[in-house]
Design a protein around this motif. Structure first.
Motif, PDB file in Angstrom:
ATOM      1  N   LYS A  75       0.862  -1.171   0.000  1.00 34.08           N
ATOM      2  CA  LYS A  75       0.000   0.000   0.000  1.00 34.08           C
ATOM      3  C   LYS A  75       0.901   1.224   0.000  1.00 34.08           C
ATOM      4  N   LEU A  76       0.418   2.307  -0.574  1.00 31.09           N
ATOM      5  CA  LEU A  76       1.269   3.477  -0.785  1.00 31.09           C
ATOM      6  C   LEU A  76       1.843   4.046   0.513  1.00 31.09           C
ATOM      7  N   ASP A  77       1.064   4.007   1.609  1.00 32.07           N
ATOM      8  CA  ASP A  77       1.608   4.560   2.854  1.00 32.07           C
ATOM      9  C   ASP A  77       2.695   3.665   3.441  1.00 32.07           C
ATOM     10  N   VAL A  78       2.578   2.341   3.207  1.00 32.35           N
ATOM     11  CA  VAL A  78       3.618   1.408   3.674  1.00 32.35           C
ATOM     12  C   VAL A  78       4.897   1.646   2.871  1.00 32.35           C
ATOM     13  N   LEU A  79       4.732   1.798   1.553  1.00 34.97           N
ATOM     14  CA  LEU A  79       5.874   2.064   0.674  1.00 34.97           C
ATOM     15  C   LEU A  79       6.550   3.385   1.050  1.00 34.97           C
ATOM     16  N   SER A  80       5.750   4.428   1.273  1.00 37.72           N
ATOM     17  CA  SER A  80       6.294   5.750   1.624  1.00 37.72           C
ATOM     18  C   SER A  80       7.108   5.672   2.906  1.00 37.72           C
ATOM     19  N   ASN A  81       6.603   4.917   3.866  1.00 36.60           N
ATOM     20  CA  ASN A  81       7.315   4.763   5.130  1.00 36.60           C
ATOM     21  C   ASN A  81       8.680   4.119   4.902  1.00 36.60           C
ATOM     22  N   GLU A  82       8.715   3.053   4.110  1.00 37.68           N
ATOM     23  CA  GLU A  82       9.985   2.372   3.829  1.00 37.68           C
ATOM     24  C   GLU A  82      10.961   3.302   3.115  1.00 37.68           C
ATOM     25  N   VAL A  83      10.421   4.095   2.181  1.00 40.96           N
ATOM     26  CA  VAL A  83      11.263   5.046   1.431  1.00 40.96           C
ATOM     27  C   VAL A  83      11.952   6.010   2.394  1.00 40.96           C
ATOM     28  N   PHE A  84      11.178   6.599   3.312  1.00 36.52           N
ATOM     29  CA  PHE A  84      11.760   7.598   4.219  1.00 36.52           C
ATOM     30  C   PHE A  84      12.691   6.975   5.253  1.00 36.52           C
ATOM     31  N   VAL A  85      12.320   5.814   5.774  1.00 34.35           N
ATOM     32  CA  VAL A  85      13.204   5.155   6.755  1.00 34.35           C
ATOM     33  C   VAL A  85      14.556   4.859   6.103  1.00 34.35           C
ATOM     34  N   LYS A  86      14.521   4.294   4.887  1.00 34.62           N
ATOM     35  CA  LYS A  86      15.786   3.957   4.204  1.00 34.62           C
ATOM     36  C   LYS A  86      16.581   5.208   3.857  1.00 34.62           C
ATOM     37  N   ALA A  87      15.883   6.242   3.367  1.00 30.81           N
ATOM     38  CA  ALA A  87      16.577   7.487   2.997  1.00 30.81           C
ATOM     39  C   ALA A  87      17.238   8.121   4.220  1.00 30.81           C
ATOM     40  N   LEU A  88      16.536   8.105   5.359  1.00 36.34           N
ATOM     41  CA  LEU A  88      17.056   8.755   6.561  1.00 36.34           C
ATOM     42  C   LEU A  88      18.199   7.960   7.193  1.00 36.34           C
ATOM     43  N   VAL A  89      18.054   6.644   7.225  1.00 30.20           N
ATOM     44  CA  VAL A  89      19.123   5.800   7.799  1.00 30.20           C
ATOM     45  C   VAL A  89      20.376   5.900   6.940  1.00 30.20           C
ATOM     46  N   SER A  90      20.196   5.835   5.609  1.00 27.28           N
ATOM     47  CA  SER A  90      21.360   5.839   4.711  1.00 27.28           C
ATOM     48  C   SER A  90      22.074   7.188   4.682  1.00 27.28           C
ATOM     49  N   SER A  91      21.409   8.244   5.186  1.00 24.61           N
ATOM     50  CA  SER A  91      22.085   9.556   5.232  1.00 24.61           C
ATOM     51  C   SER A  91      23.261   9.528   6.202  1.00 24.61           C
ATOM     52  N   GLU A 101       3.692   5.336  10.894  1.00 23.54           N
ATOM     53  CA  GLU A 101       3.408   3.958  10.464  1.00 23.54           C
ATOM     54  C   GLU A 101       3.990   2.895  11.388  1.00 23.54           C
ATOM     55  N   ASP A 102       4.960   3.268  12.219  1.00 19.02           N
ATOM     56  CA  ASP A 102       5.644   2.282  13.068  1.00 19.02           C
ATOM     57  C   ASP A 102       5.258   2.464  14.533  1.00 19.02           C
ATOM     58  N   GLU A 103       4.890   1.345  15.155  1.00 23.96           N
ATOM     59  CA  GLU A 103       4.453   1.403  16.551  1.00 23.96           C
ATOM     60  C   GLU A 103       5.572   1.857  17.479  1.00 23.96           C
ATOM     61  N   GLU A 104       6.791   1.380  17.206  1.00 21.65           N
ATOM     62  CA  GLU A 104       7.946   1.717  18.043  1.00 21.65           C
ATOM     63  C   GLU A 104       8.863   2.684  17.300  1.00 21.65           C
ATOM     64  N   ALA A 105       9.668   3.429  18.056  1.00 20.78           N
ATOM     65  CA  ALA A 105      10.676   4.289  17.430  1.00 20.78           C
ATOM     66  C   ALA A 105      11.782   3.410  16.845  1.00 20.78           C
ATOM     67  N   THR A 106      12.435   3.876  15.798  1.00 14.58           N
ATOM     68  CA  THR A 106      13.557   3.147  15.180  1.00 14.58           C
ATOM     69  C   THR A 106      14.862   3.750  15.687  1.00 14.58           C
ATOM     70  N   PHE A 107      15.670   2.920  16.339  1.00 15.48           N
ATOM     71  CA  PHE A 107      17.003   3.373  16.762  1.00 15.48           C
ATOM     72  C   PHE A 107      18.003   2.908  15.700  1.00 15.48           C
ATOM     73  N   VAL A 108      18.671   3.866  15.088  1.00 13.59           N
ATOM     74  CA  VAL A 108      19.572   3.556  13.981  1.00 13.59           C
ATOM     75  C   VAL A 108      20.791   2.781  14.496  1.00 13.59           C
ATOM     76  N   ASP A 109      21.264   1.841  13.671  1.00 16.38           N
ATOM     77  CA  ASP A 109      22.474   1.058  13.975  1.00 16.38           C
ATOM     78  C   ASP A 109      23.603   2.024  14.383  1.00 16.38           C
ATOM     79  N   PRO A 110      24.284   1.743  15.527  1.00 17.69           N
ATOM     80  CA  PRO A 110      25.324   2.664  16.025  1.00 17.69           C
ATOM     81  C   PRO A 110      26.369   3.047  14.973  1.00 17.69           C
ATOM     82  N   ARG A 111      26.654   2.156  14.016  1.00 17.66           N
ATOM     83  CA  ARG A 111      27.680   2.456  12.997  1.00 17.66           C
ATOM     84  C   ARG A 111      27.215   3.529  12.008  1.00 17.66           C
ATOM     85  N   LEU A 112      25.887   3.722  11.919  1.00 17.26           N
ATOM     86  CA  LEU A 112      25.347   4.677  10.937  1.00 17.26           C
ATOM     87  C   LEU A 112      24.750   5.922  11.590  1.00 17.26           C
TER      88      LEU A 112
END
Length: 340
Positions: A75-91, A101-112
């Motif tokens: 669904k478009l909102d699920v896709l949009s969420n994945e797009v932003f999570v990946k874009a923000l983590v990869s920055s 869209e996510d029940e819990e907060a995402t803590f980025v891998d310490p290396r990134l």
């Protein structure tokens, strides 16, 4: 070819150039914020393309359906969420992400990890996709000033006044990005031929008074006294002025965008059904309130200035009244009178 016209097109104020100009005002800046913002902009461009193709690509279908290749469709909102999570983590510049869209907060891998927390609603108003109504992405950015190995949820549960930047991207008849880095509000429109956001609305200032009110009147029977009195006054003014016009799209990004440009007020009050309001504090109320204040307007919860609110949960809700300075003053006066 018109070479003079083409040369002029290279002298446009793009969002990247604007952010770099802002960065030059801070000698201590190392470019981290610019990189983060460029990743947010990339996410907006990607979602804009997906929204434009949604009907054709069946992206509006329910998540769980499969396409001809046997792949599960998103669904478009699920896709949009994945797009932003990946874009923000990869920055490589973020440490905590909070998404609608996510029940819990995402803590980025310490290396990134980087020093920024980003709160966002990847696709606000997604129930309107099927009928072509404007929808959008809302985001806010905080900075963490401590050892990144010691970050916790408290680092993102801060009052809105601590935000470093906020904005929204509206996917409508054109794709519009409105952003503030704490130095006024600017609007950019995506030029599809260049693939660039161009400055089209410099230094947006909301009119001090407005002729439009925006509220879901279907909830009127459950409203509290001050809200009911204010809306009654909009429709039946007692000072001889003309009644205000009602405009309600039901997509927060579109309603707030119109309010910002034309003035007026956007209301989503608490009521008997939703005593704590409906809109989420971190990624809806705070970013929009931040933009309103930066444009010369106000934002009020019915009890306090919206940006002074200190959230205790990442998906906490709040009532909100935001828009032209004088309109919000009227609402504040009605609530103050009720307290007496």
């Amino acid at each position: 070819m018109d070479h003079a016209a083409d040369a002029h097109r290279t002298d446009l104020m793009t969002v990247t150039r604007y952010v770099l100009n802002e960065q030059s005002r801070h000698p201590e800046a190392r470019g981290d914020f610019t990189i983060l913002l460029s990743h947010i902009v990339l996410g907006c461009k990607f979602v804009c393309t997906a929204v434009n193709k949604a009907g054709l690509a069946k992206l509006i279908g329910l998540a769980g359906e499969t396409n001809v290749q046997g792949e599960e469709q998103k669904k478009l909102d699920v896709l949009s969420n994945e797009v932003f999570v990946k874009a923000l983590v990869s920055s490589g510049r973020t440490c905590i992400l909070v998404s609608e869209e996510d029940e819990e907060a995402t803590f980025v891998d310490p290396r990134l990890r980087g020093k920024y927390c980003v709160v966002f609603d990847p696709l606000d108003g997604s129930s309107n996709i099927d009928c072509g109504v404007s929808i959008g992405t809302i985001f806010g950015v905080y900075m963490v000033d401590k050892d990144l190995d010691k970050i916790s949820l408290d680092d993102v549960l801060q009052p809105g006044k601590n935000m470093l930047a906020a904005g929204y991207c509206m996917y409508g008849s054109s794709c519009t990005l409105v952003i503030s880095t704490g130095n006024g509000v600017n609007g950019f429109t995506l030029d599809p031929s260049l693939g660039e956001f161009i400055l089209t609305h410099p230094d947006i200032k909301i009119p001090k008074k407005g002729k439009i009110y925006s509220v879901n009147e279907g909830n009127a029977k459950n409203w509290d006294g001050p809200t009911a009195k204010y809306v009654e006054k909009c429709k039946f003014p007692t000072d001889g002025s003309s009644p205000k016009s009602l405009r309600y799209i039901g997509s927060m990004v579109a309603d707030v965008h119109r309010t910002l440009l034309y003035g007026g007020i956007f209301l989503y009050p608490a009521d008997k059904k939703s005593p704590n309001g409906k809109l989420r504090v971190l990624y809806e109320v705070f970013p929009m309130s931040f933009l309103m204040e930066q444009a010369g307007g106000q934002a009020f919860t019915g009890k306090e200035r919206a940006l002074d609110l200190i959230p205790t949960k990442i998906h906490q809700r709040s009532p909100i009244f935001l828009g032209s300075y004088d309109e919000v003053e009227e609402i504040k006066a009605l609530y103050a009178a009720e307290q007496k």
